[in-house]
Scaffold this motif. Structure first.
Motif, PDB file in Angstrom:
ATOM      1  N   VAL A 179      -6.083   0.863  -1.448  1.00 51.07           N
ATOM      2  CA  VAL A 179      -5.721   2.112  -0.760  1.00 51.07           C
ATOM      3  C   VAL A 179      -6.931   2.986  -0.451  1.00 51.07           C
ATOM      4  N   GLN A 225      -7.179   4.451   2.948  1.00 46.25           N
ATOM      5  CA  GLN A 225      -6.024   5.214   3.413  1.00 46.25           C
ATOM      6  C   GLN A 225      -5.954   6.619   2.849  1.00 46.25           C
ATOM      7  N   VAL A 226      -6.706   6.894   1.819  1.00 45.72           N
ATOM      8  CA  VAL A 226      -6.662   8.209   1.187  1.00 45.72           C
ATOM      9  C   VAL A 226      -8.073   8.761   1.058  1.00 45.72           C
ATOM     10  N   ARG A 271       0.830  -1.213   0.000  1.00 47.23           N
ATOM     11  CA  ARG A 271       0.000   0.000   0.000  1.00 47.23           C
ATOM     12  C   ARG A 271       0.863   1.262   0.000  1.00 47.23           C
ATOM     13  N   GLU A 272       1.909   1.249   0.816  1.00 51.67           N
ATOM     14  CA  GLU A 272       2.800   2.402   0.871  1.00 51.67           C
ATOM     15  C   GLU A 272       3.542   2.571  -0.457  1.00 51.67           C
ATOM     16  N   ALA A 293       2.632   7.040  -6.644  1.00 51.59           N
ATOM     17  CA  ALA A 293       1.663   8.050  -7.073  1.00 51.59           C
ATOM     18  C   ALA A 293       2.112   9.444  -6.656  1.00 51.59           C
ATOM     19  N   ARG A 294       2.583   9.568  -5.420  1.00 44.90           N
ATOM     20  CA  ARG A 294       2.968  10.876  -4.887  1.00 44.90           C
ATOM     21  C   ARG A 294       4.186  11.466  -5.592  1.00 44.90           C
ATOM     22  N   ARG A 354       1.226   4.344  -2.872  1.00 39.20           N
ATOM     23  CA  ARG A 354       1.113   5.769  -2.556  1.00 39.20           C
ATOM     24  C   ARG A 354       2.411   6.517  -2.858  1.00 39.20           C
ATOM     25  N   PHE A 381      -0.477   5.965 -10.885  1.00 42.92           N
ATOM     26  CA  PHE A 381      -1.274   5.198  -9.930  1.00 42.92           C
ATOM     27  C   PHE A 381      -1.210   3.731 -10.337  1.00 42.92           C
ATOM     28  N   GLY A 428       2.752  -1.621  -6.585  1.00 51.26           N
ATOM     29  CA  GLY A 428       3.108  -1.330  -5.206  1.00 51.26           C
ATOM     30  C   GLY A 428       4.153  -2.305  -4.677  1.00 51.26           C
TER      31      GLY A 428
END
Length: 428
Positions: free
Chosen positions: A404, A407-408, A349-350, A356-357, A353, A362, A368
């Motif tokens: 995710v 989480q978002v 999951r991290e 994506a960040r 993210r 994505f 991931g």
């Protein structure tokens, strides 16, 4: 193991392919719908005429279409556009990732090969285009597969494009996004109460029945041609880097075949003179989910024995507990001086993210896994932070959005007024 369907066959006057060869004992067979060796039951792959491949030039490739068929002269089928069963995938973005590199402490360039940009949003469009093009040349009229999701999407879409019937088999607990994005194409979709390995076993039995004699299972009876489609990822990376091979690649592993074929693509490009190998060669790194990591476990244990597992975890597209090409993935990683590692669900999951960040890409859960393993490889010192690295994202995050979703979300919730925006700190 071999279909008895009457077929016109692969046109060897146009194709550089000449035979199927066993990866274990080197026994040779005609270009037919066969995936296993009669002598030792090893897997078969396509063998090419080296002299024909050596005539291919960069200029010839660059003058081709803006999709994987620009490499038709290096593939087993599809040299005539009229014969192709295809959505014309390929030539997907190679995304510069300096912010990802900086966050992980990598000083050399990092690139993300983003195959979520393919027509059904995964790299499977490559393998399906090549497999079904070969299947049609071999006389098949119905298309099928065993799938963890992305392959089902692609087979159903390819069949719809050419007006052919399809029947795809999936585990019953597959992500809803992948179920919907297969069913929408209108073919038969069969959910099995079991794991992917159970699904694959059933398909191996079905392909031997009279009722499925006219059916090409892309990852069973035409698997040698299917696997060759993965090579185009390696070809594209080399071309997009200005006809050179990166020093390091990090690749997700399910069966292990994608990793072996990207490595094979680099070797072929060097052998036929289209690129030069980097000084010291290239290193191949593999990434698995902790819930399904039999190949990485074998490497860590220093053995060639890959013990099948029952998969768990959120990275369902990588959940092949008995990986057919695992031994060959081990060989490629060891030979190149690379490594393998795995990531648990929270790390996956991290990784989604983080990618994506830092890149605007994505990824689905497999991506991931790859980014999480990239982090581990840097932290463990296995991957050289001063060497150029390409990371492969094989699918679209919208297919596995539940991973995710919890989480978002909104960072603020306010009333529709300027004062509320100011009170929330949105005006500085």
């Amino acid at each position: 193991m071999t279909s008895t369907i009457a077929a016109s066959g692969i046109d060897t006057s146009a194709s550089p392919a000449r035979a199927l060869v066993c990866r274990a004992c080197q026994a040779r067979y005609p270009l037919a719908a066969q995936h296993a060796c009669y002598e030792c039951f090893g897997p078969l792959e396509v063998d090419y005429d080296a002299a024909v491949l050596a005539t291919v030039t960069r200029e010839q490739i660059e003058a081709g279409p803006a999709n994987l068929w620009r490499y038709a002269a290096l593939l087993p089928a599809g040299q005539d556009p009229a014969t192709r069963v295809t959505l014309n995938p390929g030539l997907t973005p190679l995304v510069a990732a300096p912010h990802l590199a900086a966050e992980l402490g990598i000083t050399a360039p990092v690139w993300v090969k983003d195959d979520s940009a393919n027509p059904t949003h995964s790299f499977k469009d490559r393998v399906v285009s090549v497999a079904l093009t070969a299947a049609r040349a071999l006389g098949f009229t119905r298309f099928a597969c065993a799938s963890t999701g992305n392959l089902a999407n692609s087979v159903a879409a390819h069949a719809a494009r050419v007006g052919a019937p399809s029947v795809v088999f999936i585990p019953g607990d597959l992500e809803q996004g992948k179920v919907v994005t297969t069913a929408v194409y209108g073919g038969e979709l069969v959910a099995i109460d079991g794991s992917y390995d159970d699904v694959n076993r059933l398909c191996g039995e079905l392909v031997e029945t009279d009722e499925f004699e006219d059916t090409a299972f892309v990852n069973v009876n035409v698997r040698p041609y299917y696997a060759e489609g993965s090579k185009t990822l390696g070809y594209e990376v080399a071309e997009q880097l200005g006809w050179r091979i990166p020093a390091q690649v990090v690749i997700p592993m399910a069966s292990g075949e994608l990793l072996t074929k990207i490595d094979k693509a680099f070797a072929e490009l060097v052998e036929i003179g289209l690129v030069e190998a980097p000084a010291g060669g290239w290193k191949v790194f593999g990434a698995q989910s902790a819930g399904c990591n039999p190949i990485a476990t074998a490497l860590h244990s220093g053995t060639d024995e890959i013990v099948p597992v029952r998969p768990t975890g959120i990275a369902k597209s990588l959940n092949i507990g008995d990986p057919a090409a695992g031994l060959y993935a081990l060989e490629a990683v060891r030979r190149s001086g690379g490594w393998m590692d795995y990531a648990d669900d929270d790390e996956i999951r991290e990784g989604i993210r983080l990618l994506a960040r830092t890149t605007g890409v994505f990824a689905e859960t497999a991506g991931g896994v790859t980014v999480a393993v990239l982090r581990k490889l840097v932290e463990s010192g296995r991957l050289d932070p001063a060497a150029e690295t390409v990371v492969f994202n094989t699918g679209e995050g919208l297919k596995t959005i539940d991973a995710v979703a919890g989480q978002v979300g909104p960072t603020h919730r306010i009333r529709p007024s300027l004062r509320a925006a100011r009170d929330a700190g949105l005006l500085g």
